[in-house]
Design a protein around this motif. Structure first.
Motif, PDB file in Angstrom:
ATOM      1  N   ASP A   1     -10.184 -59.014  32.508  1.00  0.00           N
ATOM      2  CA  ASP A   1      -8.771 -59.363  32.309  1.00  0.00           C
ATOM      3  C   ASP A   1      -7.876 -58.140  32.566  1.00  0.00           C
ATOM      4  OD1 ASP A   1      -9.973 -61.692  31.375  1.00  0.00           O
ATOM      5  OD2 ASP A   1      -9.953 -60.983  29.292  1.00  0.00           O
ATOM      6  N   SER A   2      -6.575 -58.444  32.727  1.00  0.00           N
ATOM      7  CA  SER A   2      -5.590 -57.365  32.882  1.00  0.00           C
ATOM      8  C   SER A   2      -4.515 -57.544  31.810  1.00  0.00           C
ATOM      9  CB  SER A   2      -4.938 -57.465  34.263  1.00  0.00           C
ATOM     10  OG  SER A   2      -3.685 -56.788  34.282  1.00  0.00           O
ATOM     11  N   LEU A   3      -4.161 -56.470  31.140  1.00  0.00           N
ATOM     12  CA  LEU A   3      -3.116 -56.499  30.106  1.00  0.00           C
ATOM     13  C   LEU A   3      -2.136 -55.371  30.396  1.00  0.00           C
ATOM     14  CD1 LEU A   3      -1.969 -57.348  27.272  1.00  0.00           C
ATOM     15  CD2 LEU A   3      -3.524 -55.640  26.283  1.00  0.00           C
ATOM     16  N   ARG A   4      -0.857 -55.700  30.410  1.00  0.00           N
ATOM     17  CA  ARG A   4       0.192 -54.693  30.666  1.00  0.00           C
ATOM     18  C   ARG A   4       1.251 -54.833  29.585  1.00  0.00           C
ATOM     19  NH1 ARG A   4      -0.868 -52.740  35.554  1.00  0.00           N
ATOM     20  NH2 ARG A   4       1.192 -51.906  36.028  1.00  0.00           N
ATOM     21  N   ILE A   5       1.621 -53.707  28.992  1.00  0.00           N
ATOM     22  CA  ILE A   5       2.663 -53.691  27.969  1.00  0.00           C
ATOM     23  C   ILE A   5       3.761 -52.741  28.444  1.00  0.00           C
ATOM     24  CG2 ILE A   5       3.225 -53.207  25.568  1.00  0.00           C
ATOM     25  CD1 ILE A   5       0.258 -53.704  24.890  1.00  0.00           C
ATOM     26  N   TYR A   6       4.922 -53.324  28.749  1.00  0.00           N
ATOM     27  CA  TYR A   6       6.061 -52.539  29.249  1.00  0.00           C
ATOM     28  C   TYR A   6       7.099 -52.393  28.155  1.00  0.00           C
ATOM     29  CZ  TYR A   6       4.534 -53.591  34.054  1.00  0.00           C
ATOM     30  OH  TYR A   6       3.817 -53.696  35.215  1.00  0.00           O
TER      31      TYR A   6
ATOM     32  N   GLU B   1     -12.015 -56.206  29.066  1.00  0.00           N
ATOM     33  CA  GLU B   1     -11.400 -55.245  29.987  1.00  0.00           C
ATOM     34  C   GLU B   1     -12.063 -55.233  31.362  1.00  0.00           C
ATOM     35  OE1 GLU B   1      -9.512 -51.600  28.790  1.00  0.00           O
ATOM     36  OE2 GLU B   1     -10.035 -51.975  26.693  1.00  0.00           O
TER      37      GLU B   1
ATOM     38  N   VAL C   1       1.026 -56.373  40.430  1.00  0.00           N
ATOM     39  CA  VAL C   1       0.244 -55.780  39.348  1.00  0.00           C
ATOM     40  C   VAL C   1      -0.514 -56.832  38.559  1.00  0.00           C
ATOM     41  CG1 VAL C   1       1.646 -53.695  39.113  1.00  0.00           C
ATOM     42  CG2 VAL C   1       2.296 -55.747  37.843  1.00  0.00           C
ATOM     43  N   GLN C   2      -0.071 -58.059  38.666  1.00  0.00           N
ATOM     44  CA  GLN C   2      -0.827 -59.189  38.106  1.00  0.00           C
ATOM     45  C   GLN C   2      -0.555 -60.391  38.992  1.00  0.00           C
ATOM     46  OE1 GLN C   2       0.386 -59.445  33.970  1.00  0.00           O
ATOM     47  NE2 GLN C   2      -1.259 -58.086  33.293  1.00  0.00           N
ATOM     48  N   LYS C   3      -1.229 -61.499  38.716  1.00  0.00           N
ATOM     49  CA  LYS C   3      -1.087 -62.647  39.639  1.00  0.00           C
ATOM     50  C   LYS C   3       0.375 -62.955  39.945  1.00  0.00           C
ATOM     51  CE  LYS C   3      -5.302 -65.124  38.605  1.00  0.00           C
ATOM     52  NZ  LYS C   3      -5.657 -65.760  37.333  1.00  0.00           N
ATOM     53  N   SER C   4       1.204 -63.036  38.917  1.00  0.00           N
ATOM     54  CA  SER C   4       2.603 -63.415  39.167  1.00  0.00           C
ATOM     55  C   SER C   4       3.566 -62.351  38.663  1.00  0.00           C
ATOM     56  CB  SER C   4       2.894 -64.751  38.481  1.00  0.00           C
ATOM     57  OG  SER C   4       2.059 -65.750  39.000  1.00  0.00           O
ATOM     58  N   VAL C   5       3.153 -61.114  38.773  1.00  0.00           N
ATOM     59  CA  VAL C   5       3.999 -60.005  38.298  1.00  0.00           C
ATOM     60  C   VAL C   5       3.979 -58.882  39.341  1.00  0.00           C
ATOM     61  CG1 VAL C   5       4.373 -58.302  36.464  1.00  0.00           C
ATOM     62  CG2 VAL C   5       3.492 -60.567  35.881  1.00  0.00           C
TER      63      VAL C   5
ATOM     64  N   ALA D   1      -2.196 -50.126  38.417  1.00  0.00           N
ATOM     65  CA  ALA D   1      -1.134 -50.078  39.429  1.00  0.00           C
ATOM     66  C   ALA D   1      -1.115 -48.706  40.102  1.00  0.00           C
ATOM     67  CB  ALA D   1       0.201 -50.341  38.745  1.00  0.00           C
TER      68      ALA D   1
ATOM     69  N   ASP E   1      -3.216 -61.202  32.576  1.00  0.00           N
ATOM     70  CA  ASP E   1      -3.964 -62.095  33.450  1.00  0.00           C
ATOM     71  C   ASP E   1      -5.350 -62.233  32.830  1.00  0.00           C
ATOM     72  OD1 ASP E   1      -2.254 -62.756  35.465  1.00  0.00           O
ATOM     73  OD2 ASP E   1      -3.070 -61.382  36.970  1.00  0.00           O
TER      74      ASP E   1
ATOM     75  N   LEU F   1       4.771 -47.738  30.099  1.00  0.00           N
ATOM     76  CA  LEU F   1       3.814 -48.799  30.439  1.00  0.00           C
ATOM     77  C   LEU F   1       2.450 -48.427  29.893  1.00  0.00           C
ATOM     78  CD1 LEU F   1       2.478 -51.160  32.061  1.00  0.00           C
ATOM     79  CD2 LEU F   1       2.353 -49.569  33.999  1.00  0.00           C
ATOM     80  N   MET F   2       1.793 -49.401  29.261  1.00  0.00           N
ATOM     81  CA  MET F   2       0.388 -49.234  28.902  1.00  0.00           C
ATOM     82  C   MET F   2      -0.368 -50.317  29.657  1.00  0.00           C
ATOM     83  SD  MET F   2       0.336 -48.439  24.832  1.00  0.00           S
ATOM     84  CE  MET F   2       1.413 -49.770  24.284  1.00  0.00           C
ATOM     85  N   GLU F   3      -1.372 -49.919  30.419  1.00  0.00           N
ATOM     86  CA  GLU F   3      -2.109 -50.912  31.189  1.00  0.00           C
ATOM     87  C   GLU F   3      -3.588 -50.843  30.820  1.00  0.00           C
ATOM     88  OE1 GLU F   3      -1.466 -48.119  35.178  1.00  0.00           O
ATOM     89  OE2 GLU F   3      -1.849 -50.235  35.426  1.00  0.00           O
ATOM     90  N   PHE F   4      -4.154 -52.017  30.626  1.00  0.00           N
ATOM     91  CA  PHE F   4      -5.556 -52.087  30.220  1.00  0.00           C
ATOM     92  C   PHE F   4      -6.252 -53.103  31.106  1.00  0.00           C
ATOM     93  CE2 PHE F   4      -4.662 -49.748  26.418  1.00  0.00           C
ATOM     94  CZ  PHE F   4      -3.382 -50.140  26.029  1.00  0.00           C
ATOM     95  N   GLY F   5      -7.541 -52.905  31.285  1.00  0.00           N
ATOM     96  CA  GLY F   5      -8.328 -53.910  31.969  1.00  0.00           C
ATOM     97  C   GLY F   5      -8.428 -53.699  33.454  1.00  0.00           C
ATOM     98  N   LYS F   6      -8.543 -54.826  34.150  1.00  0.00           N
ATOM     99  CA  LYS F   6      -9.065 -54.858  35.495  1.00  0.00           C
ATOM    100  C   LYS F   6      -8.211 -54.167  36.543  1.00  0.00           C
ATOM    101  CE  LYS F   6     -10.801 -58.575  38.218  1.00  0.00           C
ATOM    102  NZ  LYS F   6     -11.046 -60.010  38.328  1.00  0.00           N
ATOM    103  N   PHE F   7      -6.886 -54.190  36.466  1.00  0.00           N
ATOM    104  CA  PHE F   7      -6.108 -53.683  37.590  1.00  0.00           C
ATOM    105  C   PHE F   7      -5.352 -52.451  37.147  1.00  0.00           C
ATOM    106  CE2 PHE F   7      -2.132 -53.074  39.775  1.00  0.00           C
ATOM    107  CZ  PHE F   7      -2.537 -53.031  41.091  1.00  0.00           C
TER     108      PHE F   7
END
Lengths: 96, 96
Positions: free
Chosen positions: A64-69, A61, B34-38, B87, A8, B79-85
């Protein structure tokens, strides 16, 4: 391995729109776009680290939000897709 | 099992914006945004079938894209999560 990159990126500012384009451009080097902000990429561990670093170079960061699954394989047993876009199956025979 | 629901719903029309709200509402019954459309949803097989049917009732398969992935578990290893949100971890101890 198969990974899903989902992000996002705020498009309210010109800088955000620019980041969005650059993040998509990075992902295109590694896989296919399956939705506006979702890519399926086939990578090994080394490529994963490089992709991650390249994406972290592009996102903000704070904004924005970045997710790697990691997605369970095989994909056709672990993905249901409906509607407008049908992804290309990496493993499928390529008819040239 | 852990699934990722990801969708692209066109927001150009009022009908599209309505579908977007309704799809999100359905997903909220099963997991977290976890994101706008996820959404990440923890479901069993029966719930998965009901969720799928409810989502298919809401989207327009000519216009929208819906993808449901099974995510490898445990989540923290896949899962690797970066940035604003960040989970919420379903399995984590809930401090009340």
């Amino acid at each position: 391995m198969l990974i899903l990159v989902s992000y996002d990126v705020s498009t309210e500012s010109a800088a955000g729109r620019r980041r969005l384009r650059r993040v998509a451009k990075v992902c295109l080097n590694y896989g296919q776009r399956v939705q506006k902000s979702v890519f399926e990429c086939k990578v090994n561990l080394a490529q994963m680290e490089i992709l991650k670093a390249e994406l972290l170079d592009e996102i903000d960061e704070e904004e924005d939000s970045l997710r790697i699954y990691r997605i369970s394989e095989p994909l056709d047993k672990n993905l249901m897709e409906f509607g407008k876009f049908k992804a290309v199956d990496f493993e499928d025979t390529l008819i040239v």
